[in-house]
Scaffold this motif. Structure first.
Motif, PDB file in Angstrom:
ATOM      1  N   PHE A  52      16.299   4.409   9.976  1.00 59.26           N
ATOM      2  CA  PHE A  52      15.049   4.364   9.220  1.00 59.26           C
ATOM      3  C   PHE A  52      14.780   5.714   8.555  1.00 59.26           C
ATOM      4  N   ILE A  53      14.909   6.789   9.309  1.00 60.97           N
ATOM      5  CA  ILE A  53      14.643   8.127   8.771  1.00 60.97           C
ATOM      6  C   ILE A  53      15.572   8.434   7.611  1.00 60.97           C
ATOM      7  N   VAL A  54      16.853   8.137   7.781  1.00 65.08           N
ATOM      8  CA  VAL A  54      17.830   8.436   6.726  1.00 65.08           C
ATOM      9  C   VAL A  54      17.569   7.593   5.487  1.00 65.08           C
ATOM     10  N   ARG A  76      15.605  14.384  -6.933  1.00 64.90           N
ATOM     11  CA  ARG A  76      14.905  13.100  -7.016  1.00 64.90           C
ATOM     12  C   ARG A  76      13.432  13.257  -7.382  1.00 64.90           C
ATOM     13  N   GLU A  77      13.050  14.511  -7.639  1.00 67.37           N
ATOM     14  CA  GLU A  77      11.662  14.842  -8.013  1.00 67.37           C
ATOM     15  C   GLU A  77      10.674  14.367  -6.952  1.00 67.37           C
ATOM     16  N   LEU A 120      14.170   8.783   3.780  1.00 65.81           N
ATOM     17  CA  LEU A 120      13.908  10.214   3.729  1.00 65.81           C
ATOM     18  C   LEU A 120      13.424  10.645   2.340  1.00 65.81           C
ATOM     19  N   GLY A 121      12.249  11.228   2.310  1.00 62.91           N
ATOM     20  CA  GLY A 121      11.728  11.786   1.068  1.00 62.91           C
ATOM     21  C   GLY A 121      10.776  10.891   0.313  1.00 62.91           C
ATOM     22  N   ASP A 122      10.796   9.575   0.584  1.00 57.03           N
ATOM     23  CA  ASP A 122       9.905   8.705  -0.177  1.00 57.03           C
ATOM     24  C   ASP A 122       8.601   8.493   0.582  1.00 57.03           C
ATOM     25  N   ASN A 123       7.825   7.504   0.184  1.00 57.09           N
ATOM     26  CA  ASN A 123       6.493   7.352   0.759  1.00 57.09           C
ATOM     27  C   ASN A 123       6.507   6.966   2.232  1.00 57.09           C
ATOM     28  N   LEU A 124       7.630   6.476   2.751  1.00 60.62           N
ATOM     29  CA  LEU A 124       7.705   6.119   4.161  1.00 60.62           C
ATOM     30  C   LEU A 124       8.117   7.282   5.059  1.00 60.62           C
ATOM     31  N   TYR A 168       0.854  -1.193   0.000  1.00 62.18           N
ATOM     32  CA  TYR A 168       0.000   0.000   0.000  1.00 62.18           C
ATOM     33  C   TYR A 168       0.892   1.246   0.000  1.00 62.18           C
ATOM     34  N   PRO A 169       1.565   1.524  -1.119  1.00 66.05           N
ATOM     35  CA  PRO A 169       2.532   2.632  -1.139  1.00 66.05           C
ATOM     36  C   PRO A 169       1.929   4.003  -0.883  1.00 66.05           C
ATOM     37  N   GLU A 170       0.651   4.175  -1.194  1.00 64.93           N
ATOM     38  CA  GLU A 170       0.011   5.486  -1.026  1.00 64.93           C
ATOM     39  C   GLU A 170      -0.798   5.586   0.262  1.00 64.93           C
ATOM     40  N   MET A 171      -0.715   4.586   1.120  1.00 65.44           N
ATOM     41  CA  MET A 171      -1.516   4.589   2.338  1.00 65.44           C
ATOM     42  C   MET A 171      -1.144   5.773   3.238  1.00 65.44           C
ATOM     43  N   LYS A 172      -2.158   6.483   3.714  1.00 63.00           N
ATOM     44  CA  LYS A 172      -1.960   7.582   4.644  1.00 63.00           C
ATOM     45  C   LYS A 172      -2.357   7.116   6.036  1.00 63.00           C
ATOM     46  N   VAL A 173      -1.525   7.434   7.003  1.00 63.03           N
ATOM     47  CA  VAL A 173      -1.737   6.997   8.378  1.00 63.03           C
ATOM     48  C   VAL A 173      -1.910   8.227   9.262  1.00 63.03           C
TER      49      VAL A 173
END
Length: 322
Positions: free
Chosen positions: A136-138, A188-189, A141-145, A101-106
């Motif tokens: 994890f943050i590093v 990275r757009e 960073l910037g992607d869907n997670l 679920y790459p677009e899942m919002k939590v």
């Protein structure tokens, strides 16, 4: 600064949590019943609901913390510790669904909350969990997670201060980190348009945070406190420190005091302003701070993911928060 306006906002801030603990506890119990049902049936096809209900655990402990510190004027940070622990596990569980679920919002899942949590891990002395969280943050960073398109100046201040204090880097640097991240995400757009160009008073503090001159740091902290207080006065509006979770909790200043103390640098012995004498600023935080007793619902969720997903990040690190 309009002191009257700030104190009126503070009264609304406290009142917001007065007599609300029972209502939040009822929502927590409701979520617990659903989570127990999912876990006992081992409903892997529906287990994303576990992640989507975790904010109710955090909301409950937010109320516990506010009830203890704001309403009763106690000094116990137990509820605050639970909030940061839940944020950690929201990230760990969100990782399970990065492809499914790459677009899942939590709800309550954000870069801002993650940074608030990792500096609290550092403040509490939870070194093992802090390193897992930082990695994890590093990595994401910037992607869907871990979308980092955050406009809060104080969050980027905390990122940079944390990196300089711990001698680590993001995007190869620990200076002007917000600009380095913005540049990298542009290349990275990935979304980055909200990241600020300037940090205002926070840039001045970052240039002098390790000064041995106690008068200089006292002056800078006074300006930070005034800036925070002015924004908190706009309680309920879409501004930094305008939400009810942390509006009058000066965690960015408390973290600055913490890292200076750990570096053997002098700190002011007292503060005269309203914010730095608020109950949340006066909490008794030990060094290190003991782990909280596990929330039973959160423990249930962690056990479920450990059982069903070998790739679940905590599985690679053994026992945590004990």
């Amino acid at each position: 600064m309009n002191l009257k306006k700030m104190k009126m906002a503070y009264k609304r801030y406290v009142k917001n949590f007065d007599d609300s603990l029972n209502d939040v506890r009822a929502k927590y119990d409701e979520a617990k019943l659903e989570i127990v049902s999912l876990v006992e049936s081992n409903a892997v096809d529906q287990d994303h609901k576990l992640l989507n209900r975790m904010y109710k655990i955090s909301s409950y402990w937010l109320e516990v913390w506010k009830n203890e510190v704001l309403i009763k004027e106690g000094v116990n940070p137990m509820g605050l510790k639970h909030i940061q622990q839940v944020t950690f596990y929201q990230c760990m569980c969100r990782h399970i669904y990065k492809d499914r679920y790459p677009e899942m919002k939590v709800i309550d899942y954000s870069f801002q909350n993650s940074i608030v949590s990792i500096v609290h891990f550092n403040l509490f002395g939870w070194a093992k969990e802090e390193q897992i969280f930082f990695d994890f943050i590093v990595k994401y960073l910037g992607d869907n997670l871990m979308e980092a398109n955050d406009w809060n100046q104080h969050i980027w201040f905390l990122v940079e201060l944390y990196l300089q204090y711990t001698n680590q880097t993001i995007e190869g640097t620990n200076k002007y980190v917000h600009l380095a991240v913005k540049s990298a995400l542009t290349d990275r757009e990935q979304p980055c348009g909200l990241i600020p160009e300037e940090l205002g008073i926070y840039r001045e503090v970052l240039e002098q945070w390790n000064t041995p001159d106690v008068d200089e740091i006292t002056h800078l902290i006074g300006r930070m406190s005034e800036h925070h207080s002015m924004l908190a006065s706009e309680l309920g509006k879409s501004l930094e420190f305008g939400n009810y979770d942390y509006a009058f909790y000066p965690y960015e200043i408390l973290y600055l005091l913490h890292v200076r103390k750990k570096q053997g640098l002098p700190n002011p012995s007292r503060f005269d302003d309203f914010l730095m004498n608020s109950p949340e600023a006066k909490m008794n935080i030990q060094d290190p701070e003991p782990y909280p007793e596990w929330d039973p619902v959160l423990r249930m969720i962690d056990d479920f993911y450990r059982k069903n997903y070998p790739e679940y990040i905590p599985n690679h690190h053994g026992v945590l928060f004990e």
